[in-house]
Write a protein that holds these residues in place. Structure first.
Motif, mmCIF file in Angstrom:
data_model
loop_
_atom_site.group_PDB
_atom_site.id
_atom_site.type_symbol
_atom_site.label_atom_id
_atom_site.label_comp_id
_atom_site.label_asym_id
_atom_site.label_seq_id
_atom_site.Cartn_x
_atom_site.Cartn_y
_atom_site.Cartn_z
ATOM 1 N N TYR A 1 0.827 -1.214 0.000
ATOM 2 C CA TYR A 1 0.000 0.000 0.000
ATOM 3 C C TYR A 1 0.858 1.258 0.000
ATOM 4 O O TYR A 1 0.844 2.036 -0.947
ATOM 5 N N SER A 2 1.617 1.468 1.081
ATOM 6 C CA SER A 2 2.409 2.687 1.211
ATOM 7 C C SER A 2 3.670 2.415 2.010
ATOM 8 O O SER A 2 3.664 1.593 2.933
ATOM 9 N N ALA A 3 4.745 3.105 1.638
ATOM 10 C CA ALA A 3 5.940 3.069 2.478
ATOM 11 C C ALA A 3 5.613 3.678 3.827
ATOM 12 O O ALA A 3 4.745 4.549 3.939
ATOM 13 N N MET A 4 6.303 3.208 4.867
ATOM 14 C CA MET A 4 6.067 3.724 6.216
ATOM 15 C C MET A 4 7.111 4.774 6.564
ATOM 16 O O MET A 4 8.017 4.556 7.360
ATOM 17 N N GLY A 5 6.977 5.928 5.921
ATOM 18 C CA GLY A 5 7.867 7.038 6.224
ATOM 19 C C GLY A 5 8.918 7.264 5.154
ATOM 20 O O GLY A 5 9.214 6.383 4.346
ATOM 21 N N ALA A 6 9.457 8.470 5.149
ATOM 22 C CA ALA A 6 10.508 8.855 4.211
ATOM 23 C C ALA A 6 11.743 9.268 4.986
ATOM 24 O O ALA A 6 11.661 9.693 6.138
ATOM 25 N N ALA A 7 12.907 9.135 4.346
ATOM 26 C CA ALA A 7 14.166 9.545 4.965
ATOM 27 C C ALA A 7 14.590 10.897 4.403
ATOM 28 O O ALA A 7 14.469 11.141 3.196
ATOM 29 N N GLY A 8 15.095 11.764 5.272
ATOM 30 C CA GLY A 8 15.412 13.133 4.885
ATOM 31 C C GLY A 8 16.552 13.253 3.890
ATOM 32 O O GLY A 8 16.735 14.322 3.289
ATOM 33 N N GLU A 9 17.329 12.192 3.682
ATOM 34 C CA GLU A 9 18.400 12.249 2.689
ATOM 35 C C GLU A 9 17.840 12.527 1.295
ATOM 36 O O GLU A 9 18.475 13.193 0.487
ATOM 37 N N LEU A 10 16.631 12.004 1.023
ATOM 38 C CA LEU A 10 15.976 12.271 -0.255
ATOM 39 C C LEU A 10 14.494 11.934 -0.154
ATOM 40 O O LEU A 10 14.112 10.772 -0.058
ATOM 41 N N CYS A 11 13.667 12.957 -0.148
ATOM 42 C CA CYS A 11 12.217 12.759 -0.164
ATOM 43 C C CYS A 11 11.560 13.998 -0.755
ATOM 44 O O CYS A 11 12.178 15.050 -0.886
ATOM 45 N N ALA A 12 10.325 13.854 -1.142
ATOM 46 C CA ALA A 12 9.608 14.966 -1.776
ATOM 47 C C ALA A 12 8.162 14.963 -1.319
ATOM 48 O O ALA A 12 7.612 13.921 -0.955
ATOM 49 N N ILE A 13 7.538 16.142 -1.357
ATOM 50 C CA ILE A 13 6.157 16.278 -0.904
ATOM 51 C C ILE A 13 5.430 17.293 -1.770
ATOM 52 O O ILE A 13 6.051 18.179 -2.367
ATOM 53 N N ARG A 14 4.125 17.121 -1.873
ATOM 54 C CA ARG A 14 3.300 18.152 -2.508
ATOM 55 C C ARG A 14 3.165 19.296 -1.503
ATOM 56 O O ARG A 14 2.694 19.089 -0.376
ATOM 57 N N LYS A 15 3.571 20.479 -1.906
ATOM 58 C CA LYS A 15 3.602 21.605 -0.975
ATOM 59 C C LYS A 15 2.261 21.843 -0.308
ATOM 60 O O LYS A 15 2.187 22.136 0.892
ATOM 61 N N GLU A 16 1.171 21.703 -1.068
ATOM 62 C CA GLU A 16 -0.144 22.023 -0.525
ATOM 63 C C GLU A 16 -0.576 21.054 0.572
ATOM 64 O O GLU A 16 -1.512 21.332 1.334
ATOM 65 N N LEU A 17 0.108 19.897 0.681
ATOM 66 C CA LEU A 17 -0.234 18.915 1.707
ATOM 67 C C LEU A 17 0.622 19.044 2.961
ATOM 68 O O LEU A 17 0.340 18.411 3.973
#
Length: 392
Positions: free
Chosen positions: A198-214
């Motif tokens: 379904y979904s990864a359980m978290g992202a690591a700050g070395e490389l991740c991205a997000i939709r700004k509006e969320l």
């Protein structure tokens, strides 16, 4: 006592091996039924690609500025659509001066150091693109990382994209980096399977991205900003996509003393995250997410280290009480394991390497950091600033 022993033993086994086995079995069934997610595609023409912000939150990173920006120049993405933003809160070395040599880099600076979370809040609020990609100053990205992350955002259910972390070591005898590298290889495999389910359980700050509006601003004392930032999207109905085709490379910790700084903070942040992400523990509202979250994260950050101690103590009591030969066998296996871990500890301090011993030692080392993390969390209230671990 026997029931408690077997429950604790099961928790330890399930946390580190059982969940991976269970996850793989579920995925095999899912693949056989043909329930495979359709892969999103990039626009055919570069002019149709979205503008993105590549953001670096940095504190006293003068030694790696040139390396990082040289790596950024090598990215396979239209230069007019890639906006570079560095947030350098509290830097008092030559970081800002080095950045001034790059006119295409926008620098957000404030003299007070509030920590990475406060820098993230400020940087993302300032970004002018819908997609914000975050990376660390001391990491190098592969050439196609940005395109790959943008590709996954073509799926409207994806709110965050997590890249893969790859740990390098300068020499073969750099055992702290070796242990971290082995851990991350296994962790990366679990993340791939989590994403496929379904979904990864978290992202690591070395490389991740997000939709700004969320993005939801986080309290400045947040210790695992990348994890909480990404996990907050799940109750909103969005997924965290994981890809090994976008990866960040960095050197592991210089030694175990430096690695201990990281693990202690991560353990403290894990406990903090459990409290702040409590809605994800509601199995009635988020059954699949709760299953993945508890299995992959919550157990190892809370219950399992205590269960590991309980297994040893209960096993001794059962052996002394003549409970049966199976308990004697398990106790002998425990003695062998902890003896191997002790040997790994001794060998590491004398510059020698035996991988199997070091893996056992690193396992014990990681679990002891949970107890140190409890103390760390109690002593770092209202502060998001933390001591950086020196890399190899």
């Amino acid at each position: 006592m026997e029931i408690a022993f077997w429950i604790c033993l099961f928790i330890v086994f399930y946390t580190y091996l059982g969940y991976g086995i269970t996850l793989y079995a579920i995925l095999c069934i899912k693949r056989m039924t043909g329930k495979i997610r359709t892969e999103p595609r990039l626009p055919e023409h570069d002019e149709d690609l979205p503008d993105v912000t590549l953001m670096v939150c940095a504190y006293n990173e003068q030694d790696v500025v040139d390396m990082k920006l040289e790596n950024t120049r090598q990215m396979d993405y239209p230069k007019d659509k890639l906006h570079l933003l560095w947030v350098t809160d509290g830097s008092n070395d030559q970081t800002n001066e080095r950045l001034s040599a790059y006119p295409d880099v926008e620098v957000l600076y404030q003299p007070q150091r509030q920590g990475k979370t406060a820098a993230l809040n400020r940087g993302i609020a300032h970004a002018r693109t819908s997609i914000v990609i975050m990376t660390d100053a001391n990491t190098c990205l592969n050439k196609g990382a940005i395109r790959e992350m943008v590709r996954l955002f073509q799926d409207p259910t994806v709110g965050c994209v997590a890249g893969e972390k790859r740990v390098m070591q300068r020499t073969e005898d750099q055992m702290a980096a070796k242990g971290e590298g082995i851990y991350w290889k296994y962790e990366s495999r679990l993340k791939r399977w989590d994403d496929e389910l379904y979904s990864a359980m978290g992202a690591a700050g070395e490389l991740c991205a997000i939709r700004k509006e969320l993005y939801q601003p986080m309290p400045a004392d947040t210790l695992l900003d990348d994890f909480i930032m990404s996990m907050r999207l799940l109750p909103m109905g969005y997924r965290i996509a994981y890809t090994a085709e976008a990866y960040a490379m960095e050197y592991g910790s210089a030694d175990l003393a430096e690695e201990s700084k990281r693990k202690r903070r991560i353990a403290a942040g894990g406990l903090q995250s459990i409290a702040r992400l409590w809605p994800l523990l509601n199995v009635f509202r988020h059954p699949l997410v709760t299953f993945q979250y508890v299995s992959h994260r919550v157990l190892r950050w809370s219950i399992t280290p205590f269960a590991l101690i309980a297994v040893a103590v209960l096993n001794v009591l059962l052996v002394l009480g003549n409970a049966g030969g199976i308990y004697t066998l398990i106790w002998l296996l425990q003695l062998l394991f902890y003896g191997c871990a002790t040997a790994g500890w001794w060998l590491e301090r004398h510059g020698k390497k035996v991988t199997v011993c070091y893996v056992a030692y690193y396992f014990v080392f990681m679990n002891t950091q949970v107890f140190r993390g409890i103390s760390y969390l109690m002593n770092h209230r209202n502060s998001g600033a933390w001591e950086k671990a020196r890399r190899g």
